[in-house]
Design a protein around this motif. Structure first.
Motif, PDB file in Angstrom:
ATOM      1  N   ALA A 519      38.893 -30.936  28.674  1.00  8.86           N
ATOM      2  CA  ALA A 519      39.758 -31.631  29.632  1.00  8.86           C
ATOM      3  C   ALA A 519      41.223 -31.439  29.270  1.00  8.86           C
ATOM      4  CB  ALA A 519      39.416 -33.117  29.654  1.00  8.86           C
ATOM      5  N   GLY A 520      41.469 -31.152  27.996  1.00 10.93           N
ATOM      6  CA  GLY A 520      42.862 -30.959  27.572  1.00 10.93           C
ATOM      7  C   GLY A 520      42.919 -30.786  26.068  1.00 10.93           C
ATOM      8  N   PHE A 521      44.154 -30.794  25.558  1.00 10.97           N
ATOM      9  CA  PHE A 521      44.340 -30.623  24.112  1.00 10.97           C
ATOM     10  C   PHE A 521      45.360 -31.636  23.600  1.00 10.97           C
ATOM     11  CE2 PHE A 521      42.942 -26.514  25.653  1.00 10.97           C
ATOM     12  CZ  PHE A 521      42.102 -26.048  24.655  1.00 10.97           C
ATOM     13  N   GLU A 522      45.125 -32.058  22.361  1.00  9.86           N
ATOM     14  CA  GLU A 522      46.165 -32.869  21.725  1.00  9.86           C
ATOM     15  C   GLU A 522      46.994 -31.959  20.822  1.00  9.86           C
ATOM     16  OE1 GLU A 522      44.940 -36.289  19.387  1.00  9.86           O
ATOM     17  OE2 GLU A 522      47.014 -36.735  18.837  1.00  9.86           O
ATOM     18  N   ALA A 523      48.287 -32.019  20.983  1.00  9.28           N
ATOM     19  CA  ALA A 523      49.180 -31.212  20.149  1.00  9.28           C
ATOM     20  C   ALA A 523      49.405 -31.947  18.836  1.00  9.28           C
ATOM     21  CB  ALA A 523      50.505 -31.006  20.862  1.00  9.28           C
ATOM     22  N   LEU A 524      49.142 -31.285  17.720  1.00 14.03           N
ATOM     23  CA  LEU A 524      49.304 -31.922  16.403  1.00 14.03           C
ATOM     24  C   LEU A 524      50.235 -31.044  15.568  1.00 14.03           C
ATOM     25  CD1 LEU A 524      45.545 -32.804  16.146  1.00 14.03           C
ATOM     26  CD2 LEU A 524      47.409 -34.503  16.159  1.00 14.03           C
ATOM     27  N   VAL A 525      51.244 -31.666  15.032  1.00 15.92           N
ATOM     28  CA  VAL A 525      52.280 -30.880  14.377  1.00 15.92           C
ATOM     29  C   VAL A 525      51.872 -30.487  12.958  1.00 15.92           C
ATOM     30  CG1 VAL A 525      53.579 -32.849  13.474  1.00 15.92           C
ATOM     31  CG2 VAL A 525      54.798 -30.739  14.072  1.00 15.92           C
TER      32      VAL A 525
END
Ligand code: C2E
Ligand code: MG
Ligand code: MG
Length: 751
Positions: A519-525
């Protein structure tokens, strides 16, 4: 005035000196002083600024110039003879008469023009003179010249026009009080003065007995005129311990071997009631041999002193609690350390910070919060010995300074008493309120003599107590400082890292639990550190938040994630638009105008607002509801979605869920860990999923790492999931491959 050739090469005007002179002149002429007193002051200032050794005041009545007793002599021995001659009269003072006639300053290099004093002046080495007219400022018909100030110079050349202008301006100030004083000169001076004065006016005969005593003097000293007149002033107004010095001064003034004008002085007087009080006294003499009088204004300074005291106290105390503030505390710490150094004792400094005060403040309202602070201040004060100090450092932070502490163990004892003092609830607005505090302790001997170091150490220890779970104390030790220092080096590195593009984004898929479709992605630094390799956020996010670097860092993450997500448009499966989730910290959210920044980033990237999810941790939402609510509304209007991250880890009541515009709940991994282990362990996860669906929020289960967990969450009807079971966070290059797989269910990379 024209510029004369002599001016060339004249020393430059010292503007600051002249400004000071002008200020003093204005000051001297605004009070209730006499013309004589003010003139003495102004002439002194003008002569000092211009470098003229001698000056005098001449009075003017009906166009005739007459001498006065007001002289300024920079060197008494050298110029005293001028004054004696001057007493004989000013007939032939042509320079002064010219100034009266022209109404403007005049200069002469011919001392004969100054009248009888000329011979004495030449003998004393003077070469020129300048006369400044004083115009009556109270006179509506053009301001007649009512006095002249004459100054003598040692140089034969004409002063510069700048000096003329400045000196004339200063002398001109005298015109303000001429009006009043002219009237006084016309009749019995003392009586008139007594009437016009705002201050107590007292005149003494040559034996020091009171001859004049105005109504203000009655009010100030408490003696009626009829009681006072005839009495020696010393018996009426001078405290016994100052008697001798008063009598000596009076004798000196009467003998004339003191300057006739004693500049304003602050002394102590005594009222009829026996109460001593501060006064400001302006004294001069008038009359000649036989009828010499000493006159004086006495101003009661008690009010002013009280006011000054109040001002000083306000500057050093906290308004709300009345406790010493940071400034005063710093001073006390400094003194305590100095004393301790001499005596070989120790000083303990404790910093106590109320836990979760923001939350309390918000639920009680600011008034309630204020009352709590006052109550805490009181309780801490009761705890200490009388010589110790409790100060409010600002906000919800208090400091306790204890002197003569036996050492480390005693300091620990005090710290535990301070934490214990919070066990009993505080009564605020009729209700019992339980709060806790985190306390940091530093002991003076370790820190050395600088108060800043002791304050810093106690602060570091207090933060350690907060980190350690609050409601506790920590005693400062060197390793804490080392930690704090290493944080500092992280800060410097990180600043450079952001500037040099060392940050990277990894993306972790969020999937539909039923199908495994992305459904989507979480951006993780991540931080690609040049020496330490790829660093996860735990290594740097906290210090980025503490130092404010989170703002540029967050900006980078937002821009990069939106830019990246905009490129997924071509790759998405099933027509569904992929979302990108970006973590947002409290500091970013608090930035005014941050929503505009988000709008701008969206516009530049071309990403639809509905595709952007902003993840905010639960504690942020609880801590500062007011600004948060405003900011979230702004974001909601942009069309972006809001997710509550790590849901369930806060302590909150759930009320804010109803108030704030939230779309998504991310259930914290700690709830998911046990979800497959039985009904008891899964109860909380079940409740949160249910809560989300009741509030019509989307639920995302975080940290799914096994198939069992997935199956159980399917059963609980949790719609979305994220975790290593589906995929670890991946670099952007891996995204096309993941999307190509279609569904991630069953794919178990490396678990
Ligand atoms: P978060 O937002 O709750 O992100 C989820 C974290 O859980 C990520 O850790 C992710 O790698 C980890 N995770 C996901 N699935 C699993 C799993 O199955 N098992 C385990 N053990 N862990 C899993 P990460 O990347 O280390 O990030 C940690 C936290 O750092 C994030 O927690 C977030 O609060 C913060 N963070 C990351 N990137 C940013 C950022 O750009 N800005 C801000 N302000 N915070 C960020
Ligand atoms: Mg997150
Ligand atoms: Mg999370």
């Amino acid at each position: 005035m024209t510029t004369s050739p002599e001016e060339v090469g004249a020393p430059e005007l010292d503007a600051r000196t002249w400004l000071d002179a002008l200020r003093s002149a204005a000051d001297a002429t605004t009070g209730p002083a006499t013309l004589e007193w003010a003139a003495a002051e102004v002439i002194h200032q003008v002569c000092a600024a211009a470098g003229w050794p001698v000056g005098r005041l001449l009075s003017v009545a009906a166009g005739r110039v007459a001498p006065t007793e007001v002289w300024h002599l920079s060197d008494r021995d050298r110029y005293e003879s001028l004054r004696t001659v001057g007493d004989a009269g000013a007939q032939g003072a042509r320079l002064a008469e010219r100034a009266v006639a022209l109404g403007e300053p005049v200069w002469t290099g011919d001392l004969a023009e100054v009248g009888p004093v000329s011979a004495e002046a030449s003998r004393a080495g003077l070469c020129g003179a300048v006369a400044f007219p004083v115009r009556d400022q109270g006179d509506r018909n053009g301001g007649a010249v009512v006095a002249v100030v004459e100054c003598f110079a040692e140089r034969p050349d004409r002063p510069s026009s700048d000096v003329f202008t400045m000196a004339a301006a200063a002398v001109g100030q005298l015109g303000r009080i001429v009006d009043r004083d002219r009237a006084a000169a016309a009749s019995d001076e003392a009586v008139l003065m007594a009437e016009v004065a705002h201050d107590a006016f007292i005149a003494l005969d040559e034996h020091g007995r009171i001859v004049e005593w105005n109504p203000e003097a009655e009010a100030v000293f408490g003696w009626a005129r009829r009681e006072a007149v005839g009495q020696p002033l010393v018996d009426v107004a001078v405290p016994a311990r100052h008697r001798q010095i008063y009598e000596e001064h009076l004798a000196a003034v009467l003998a004339g071997d003191s300057t006739p004008l004693v500049p304003r002085r602050e002394l102590v007087a005594i009222r009829r009631s026996g109460v001593e009080f501060p006064v400001q006294v302006t004294v001069w003499t008038n009359g000649n041999n036989g009828s010499r009088r000493v006159c004086g204004f006495v101003r009661d300074l008690s009010e002013r002193k009280r006011f000054e005291g109040q001002l000083a106290s306000q500057a050093l105390h906290d308004r709300l609690t009345g406790l010493p503030n940071r400034v005063l505390l710093r001073d006390r710490v400094e003194h305590a350390l100095a004393r301790a150094g001499r005596r070989g004792a120790s000083v303990a400094l404790l910093i106590a910070d109320i836990d979760r005060f923001k939350l309390i403040n918000e639920s009680l309202g600011h008034d309630g919060g204020d009352r709590l602070l006052v109550a805490v201040g009181l309780r801490l004060t009761e705890l200490l010995r009388p010589g110790d100090t409790v100060a409010r450092m600002g906000g919800d932070e208090f400091a306790l300074l204890c002197e003569d502490v036996g050492g480390y163990h005693e300091a620990v004892g005090i710290a535990s008493r301070v934490v214990g003092a919070f066990e009993k609830p505080f009564e605020v607005q009729g209700a019992d309120l339980s709060v806790t505090a985190s306390v940091g302790v530093a002991v003076g001997a370790l820190a050395g003599p600088a108060p800043e170091l002791l304050l810093r150490d106690a602060d570091v220890a207090m933060y350690r107590a907060k980190d350690g779970g609050r409601d506790r104390f920590e005693v400062f030790d060197e390793t804490m400082l080392a930690d704090a220092t290493s944080r500092l080096s992280v800060e410097n590195d990180l600043r450079r890292g952001i500037a040099q593009g060392q940050l990277r984004l990894y993306y972790q898929p969020i999937v539909h639990i039923d199908t495994g479709a992305i459904a989507g992605f979480e951006a993780l630094v991540r931080w690609q550190h040049p020496e330490r390799g790829l660093l996860p956020p735990v290594e740097f996010i906290t210090s980025a938040e503490e130092t404010g670097l989170i703002v540029p860092l967050g900006r980078y993450v937002l821009e990069e994630a939106c830019r990246e997500a905009a490129t997924w448009a071509d790759m998405q499966a099933g027509g569904e638009r992929l979302r990108v989730s970006v973590n947002v910290s409290a500091k970013q959210l608090a930035q005014p105008g941050w929503s505009d920044e988000v709008a701008q980033v969206l516009a530049e990237s071309g990403l639809a607002p509905r595709q952007l999810v902003l993840e905010i941790t639960e504690s942020v939402l609880m801590d500062d509801t007011d600004t948060t609510a405003v900011r979230l509304e702004e974001l909601r209007r942009l069309g972006v979605r809001i997710a509550i991250d790590d849901f369930g880890t806060g302590y909150s009541s759930l009320g804010y869920l109803r108030r704030l515009p939230v779309d998504i709940l991310k259930i914290d991994k700690s709830f998911i860990d046990g979800v497959a282990e039985g009904p008891h362990e899964s109860a909380l996860a079940r409740a949160v999923v249910k809560l989300a669906s009741t509030l019509r929020l989307e639920a995302v289960a975080e940290g799914i790492s096994t198939r069992k967990q997935l199956l159980q969450l399917r059963r609980l009807r949790c719609p979305y999931g994220q975790g290593y079971y589906f995929s670890r966070p991946q670099p952007p290059a891996a995204i096309p491959g993941l999307l190509h797989l279609g569904a991630l269910e069953g794919v178990d990379p490396g678990q």
